[in-house]
Design a protein around this motif. Sequence first.
Motif, short mmCIF file in Angstrom:
data_model
loop_
_atom_site.label_atom_id
_atom_site.label_comp_id
_atom_site.label_asym_id
_atom_site.label_seq_id
_atom_site.Cartn_x
_atom_site.Cartn_y
_atom_site.Cartn_z
N MET A 1 0.85 -1.19 0.00
CA MET A 1 0.00 0.00 0.00
C MET A 1 0.89 1.24 0.00
SD MET A 1 -3.27 0.52 0.12
CE MET A 1 -4.32 1.88 0.28
N PRO A 2 0.62 2.22 -0.89
CA PRO A 2 1.44 3.44 -0.90
C PRO A 2 1.29 4.24 0.38
CG PRO A 2 -0.27 3.48 -2.63
CD PRO A 2 -0.43 2.21 -1.86
N ASP A 3 2.32 5.03 0.66
CA ASP A 3 2.30 5.92 1.81
C ASP A 3 2.15 7.34 1.27
OD1 ASP A 3 2.54 7.01 4.32
OD2 ASP A 3 4.73 6.84 4.39
N PRO A 4 0.91 7.84 1.13
CA PRO A 4 0.70 9.14 0.48
C PRO A 4 1.21 10.31 1.30
CG PRO A 4 -1.36 8.30 1.36
CD PRO A 4 -0.32 7.22 1.58
N ASN A 5 1.46 11.39 0.59
CA ASN A 5 1.84 12.65 1.21
C ASN A 5 0.79 13.68 0.79
OD1 ASN A 5 2.92 15.18 1.85
ND2 ASN A 5 5.03 14.48 1.54
N PRO A 6 -0.34 13.75 1.52
CA PRO A 6 -1.43 14.62 1.11
C PRO A 6 -1.04 16.09 0.98
CG PRO A 6 -2.12 13.19 2.92
CD PRO A 6 -0.65 13.01 2.75
N ALA A 7 -0.15 16.58 1.84
CA ALA A 7 0.24 17.99 1.77
C ALA A 7 0.98 18.27 0.46
CB ALA A 7 1.10 18.37 2.96
N ALA A 8 1.88 17.36 0.07
CA ALA A 8 2.61 17.55 -1.19
C ALA A 8 1.65 17.48 -2.37
CB ALA A 8 3.70 16.49 -1.32
N MET A 9 0.71 16.55 -2.33
CA MET A 9 -0.24 16.43 -3.43
C MET A 9 -1.14 17.66 -3.51
SD MET A 9 -0.70 14.44 -5.84
CE MET A 9 -1.85 14.02 -7.11
N GLU A 10 -1.56 18.17 -2.39
CA GLU A 10 -2.39 19.39 -2.37
C GLU A 10 -1.61 20.56 -2.96
OE1 GLU A 10 -5.58 22.04 -1.77
OE2 GLU A 10 -5.50 19.85 -1.93
N PHE A 11 -0.32 20.66 -2.59
CA PHE A 11 0.52 21.72 -3.17
C PHE A 11 0.57 21.60 -4.69
CE2 PHE A 11 4.62 22.75 -5.04
CZ PHE A 11 4.63 24.12 -4.87
N LEU A 12 0.82 20.40 -5.20
CA LEU A 12 0.94 20.20 -6.64
C LEU A 12 -0.37 20.49 -7.37
CD1 LEU A 12 3.18 17.01 -6.66
CD2 LEU A 12 3.85 19.35 -7.31
N LEU A 13 -1.48 20.14 -6.74
CA LEU A 13 -2.79 20.37 -7.37
C LEU A 13 -3.23 21.83 -7.35
CD1 LEU A 13 -4.70 17.19 -6.13
CD2 LEU A 13 -4.04 17.72 -8.49
N THR A 14 -2.62 22.62 -6.48
CA THR A 14 -3.04 24.02 -6.35
C THR A 14 -1.92 25.01 -6.68
OG1 THR A 14 -2.49 24.03 -4.00
CG2 THR A 14 -4.77 23.46 -4.60
N ARG A 15 -0.75 24.52 -7.05
CA ARG A 15 0.37 25.42 -7.33
C ARG A 15 0.02 26.39 -8.44
NH1 ARG A 15 2.20 25.27 -11.92
NH2 ARG A 15 3.99 26.56 -11.42
N ARG A 16 0.59 27.58 -8.37
CA ARG A 16 0.30 28.61 -9.37
C ARG A 16 1.51 29.52 -9.49
NH1 ARG A 16 -0.69 31.80 -13.02
NH2 ARG A 16 -2.55 33.09 -13.28
N SER A 17 2.07 29.60 -10.69
CA SER A 17 3.16 30.54 -10.91
C SER A 17 2.66 31.96 -10.66
CB SER A 17 3.67 30.42 -12.35
OG SER A 17 4.22 29.15 -12.58
N ARG A 18 3.58 32.81 -10.28
CA ARG A 18 3.26 34.22 -10.04
C ARG A 18 3.87 35.04 -11.17
NH1 ARG A 18 1.00 30.96 -6.71
NH2 ARG A 18 0.47 31.75 -4.65
N PRO A 19 3.12 35.93 -11.80
CA PRO A 19 3.72 36.73 -12.87
C PRO A 19 4.98 37.44 -12.39
CG PRO A 19 1.35 37.05 -12.79
CD PRO A 19 1.71 36.26 -11.56
N ALA A 20 6.05 37.37 -13.18
CA ALA A 20 7.32 37.96 -12.78
C ALA A 20 7.20 39.44 -12.48
CB ALA A 20 8.37 37.71 -13.86
N LYS A 21 6.33 40.15 -13.22
CA LYS A 21 6.19 41.60 -12.99
C LYS A 21 5.54 41.93 -11.66
CE LYS A 21 2.03 41.71 -15.78
NZ LYS A 21 1.47 42.10 -17.06
N THR A 22 4.97 40.94 -10.97
CA THR A 22 4.36 41.18 -9.66
C THR A 22 5.30 40.82 -8.51
OG1 THR A 22 3.33 38.99 -9.38
CG2 THR A 22 2.08 40.66 -10.62
#
Length: 192
Positions: A1-22
Amino acid sequence: MPDPNPAAMEFLLTRRSRPAKTLQAPVPRKAELLPILSAAARSPDHGKLEPWRFIVLQGGAMDRLAGLARLRGAELGYDVEKIEKGAAQFVTGELAVAVIEVQKPSEKVPAIEQTYAVGGVCLALLNAALASGWGANWLSGWPSHDRSFVQAGLGLGAQERVAGIIHIGTEKAVPPERPRPDLDAITDWTDT
């Protein structure tokens, strides 16, 4: 059975680059940037060739590169808008990491796989910066692909090229969410 890392998965699913000009100061200090670079360097690397290196750009280097982009753009006969767009990432940025692809001779690892590995390093660097609480954006632009600019501005050798310039700083505005790919439109499932 895998040992999930929910926090890492949540980060990956919600990550968003920030515009460089900001992005603005403060930016990571060397001690804060080193773990981000270390995380990026742990990217998959077929043959353990490490076909990349980093150039940390800050302060006067950013101003110098903006000036060089303007000079080079004029030499190439580009219009003012294109020249300023090429210079803008260095004008508005406080710190960036240029990820440099360094092709290594290998009978086992084709050049294209080395290029893919370096792309992985760019994404890992971007995500490590975001996971560390910084705003970050992966840019390139015409200066990154102009041989004269990268040789004069970054000291690149003949077998080197810019894979990406990752801008890192403090975000002054949270960007709105943008549409994401439709998985049904881009995914095929097969069991035969």
